[in-house]
Design an enzyme around this catalytic site. Structure first.
Site, PDB file in Angstrom:
ATOM      1  N   GLY A  14       8.189 128.632  38.008  1.00  0.00           N
ATOM      2  CA  GLY A  14       6.988 129.286  38.507  1.00  0.00           C
ATOM      3  C   GLY A  14       6.349 128.492  39.625  1.00  0.00           C
ATOM      4  NE  ARG A  28       4.636 116.683  58.658  1.00  0.00           N
ATOM      5  CZ  ARG A  28       3.616 117.071  59.395  1.00  0.00           C
ATOM      6  NH1 ARG A  28       2.500 116.346  59.416  1.00  0.00           N
ATOM      7  NH2 ARG A  28       3.690 118.176  60.122  1.00  0.00           N
ATOM      8  NE  ARG A  75      11.254 131.798  36.031  1.00  0.00           N
ATOM      9  CZ  ARG A  75      10.372 130.925  35.585  1.00  0.00           C
ATOM     10  NH1 ARG A  75      10.776 129.722  35.237  1.00  0.00           N
ATOM     11  NH2 ARG A  75       9.100 131.239  35.478  1.00  0.00           N
ATOM     12  CG  ASP A 106      10.546 121.283  29.777  1.00  0.00           C
ATOM     13  OD1 ASP A 106      10.470 120.069  29.528  1.00  0.00           O
ATOM     14  OD2 ASP A 106      11.348 122.043  29.199  1.00  0.00           O
ATOM     15  CB  THR A 128       3.916 123.561  35.998  1.00  0.00           C
ATOM     16  OG1 THR A 128       3.433 124.515  35.041  1.00  0.00           O
ATOM     17  CG2 THR A 128       3.779 122.169  35.423  1.00  0.00           C
ATOM     18  CB  ILE A 129      -0.866 126.528  37.070  1.00  0.00           C
ATOM     19  CG1 ILE A 129      -0.288 127.614  36.160  1.00  0.00           C
ATOM     20  CG2 ILE A 129      -0.602 126.847  38.533  1.00  0.00           C
ATOM     21  CD1 ILE A 129      -0.986 128.951  36.290  1.00  0.00           C
ATOM     22  CG  ASP A 130       1.564 126.666  32.204  1.00  0.00           C
ATOM     23  OD1 ASP A 130       0.607 127.416  32.435  1.00  0.00           O
ATOM     24  OD2 ASP A 130       2.729 127.083  32.051  1.00  0.00           O
ATOM     25  CG  ASP A 132       3.850 122.739  30.708  1.00  0.00           C
ATOM     26  OD1 ASP A 132       3.905 122.289  31.867  1.00  0.00           O
ATOM     27  OD2 ASP A 132       4.534 123.716  30.334  1.00  0.00           O
ATOM     28  NE  ARG A 174       5.590 131.149  29.225  1.00  0.00           N
ATOM     29  CZ  ARG A 174       6.826 131.129  29.730  1.00  0.00           C
ATOM     30  NH1 ARG A 174       7.728 131.966  29.272  1.00  0.00           N
ATOM     31  NH2 ARG A 174       7.152 130.291  30.681  1.00  0.00           N
ATOM     32  CD  GLU A 225       0.683 133.327  29.279  1.00  0.00           C
ATOM     33  OE1 GLU A 225       0.808 134.536  29.537  1.00  0.00           O
ATOM     34  OE2 GLU A 225       1.132 132.421  30.004  1.00  0.00           O
TER      35      GLU A 225
END
Length: 322
Positions: A14, A28, A75, A106, A128-130, A132, A174, A225
């Site tokens: 993602g 750079r 993916r 991950d 990643t925005i999660d 995690d 998730r 979620e």
């Protein structure tokens, strides 16, 4: 003397805000150290398609402020197989590329780890925005995503106050509830529901009724979620409390937009750091920042460790929600 002469960079999984800033830093920094650098289009799928393009200073001009990833991402089931991984390593060798920087979460780290075991020097950058990924305080994109959620909740609160309703806001996460936790605390949510902490919907409903009885005229509940569907939570709360609850699912809006200064700085530091680690001959490492210091951790350890949940912050949010 540098341990690598040619490196490649890819983004996988993602997208997250700040990936472009990380790509820019990798390119750079590599050029600064006299290393040729290639961009892999569409992640591991692009690697297996041999879709690699030379990059120069202008390739990454005017991208530090842009969300998404100029390298694009996809993916790739084939790369999860030993045959696909071997083919990816062979393509890199055929190109004369001896180092690879992977920006992602991950699954992306696991791919980098496989290539490392096949003799390709690899470094992982947490994009990643999660939030995690363990062994780093923050991942690239997390700060921006939290800001987007807080801004949305601010707007939703205005409407909920006007109509004396409860709003259930479903956010991404998730397996990790950090977006819900940080955004919920920052926005003054009454309840934060995350996959790491069991919850009783009856207790949530009772807290709602209690708060309304004390004079509150709106309530904000943030749901990750992975802990449940926002619509199900809203319907059950309406049934149990008699107070109307409306759901807002923020979805992919959390992954877009201009990265914050913090995410740009984090991405820039980690991109440069990854290149310098490759130059020193290191491989199979995940880059991170802990207490402001740049660190590396074996990807084997990163991918086999679950990031600990911040219960202290969760308890703080609960205390302040009265």
């Amino acid at each position: 003397m540098s341990a690598v002469k040619k490196i490649a960079v890819l983004t996988s999984g993602g997208d997250s805000q700040g990936m472009n800033a990380a790509v820019r830093a990798v390119v750079r920094s590599a050029i600064y150290h006299g290393i040729e650098v290639f961009g892999v289009q569409r992640g591991y799928q692009g690697l297996l398609n041999d879709d690699l393009r030379p990059m120069d200073l202008r390739s990454v001009g005017d991208i530090i402020q842009r969300g998404g990833t100029i390298l694009q991402t996809a993916r790739c089931k084939e790369f999860t197989t030993p045959e696909g991984q071997q083919r990816g390593a062979d393509i890199l060798r055929a190109r004369g590329i001896d180092g690879l920087v992977v920006i992602g979460g991950d699954g992306s780290y696991q791919g980098a780890n496989k290539l490392s075991k096949l003799g390709i020097k690899t470094m992982g950058i947490p994009g990643t925005i999660d939030n995690d990924i363990p062994y780093t305080d923050y991942t690239i994109g997390f700060d921006t995503a939290v800001g987007i959620v807080v801004d949305a909740i601010n707007k939703i609160r205005d409407t909920m106050s006007s109509h004396e309703r409860t709003s259930v806001v479903e956010v991404m996460g998730r397996h990790c509830g950090d977006i819900a936790l940080y955004a919920g605390l920052a926005s003054g949510a009454e309840t934060i529901i995350v996959p790491e902490v069991p919850y009783d919907i009856n207790e949530v409903a009772e807290r709602m009724k209690h708060n309304f009885a004390k004079g509150k005229r709106h309530s904000i509940i943030v749901v990750a979620e992975g802990a449940g569907r926002g619509e199900d939570v809203a319907n059950k709360l309406t049934e149990l409390s008699g107070i109307e609850a409306r759901v807002t699912v923020l979805g992919h809006i959390q992954r877009g937009g201009t990265p914050t200064a913090q995410d740009r700085i984090l991405a820039s530091r980690l991109g440069d750091f990854a290149v310098r680690q490759l130059i020193e001959g290191n491989s199979g490492k995940g880059c991170g920042v802990i207490d402001g210091e740049l660190v590396t951790t074996d990807i084997d350890v990163v991918t086999s460790t679950k990031r600990p949940f911040n219960m202290e912050m969760y308890d703080l949010a609960l205390r302040l929600s009265q």
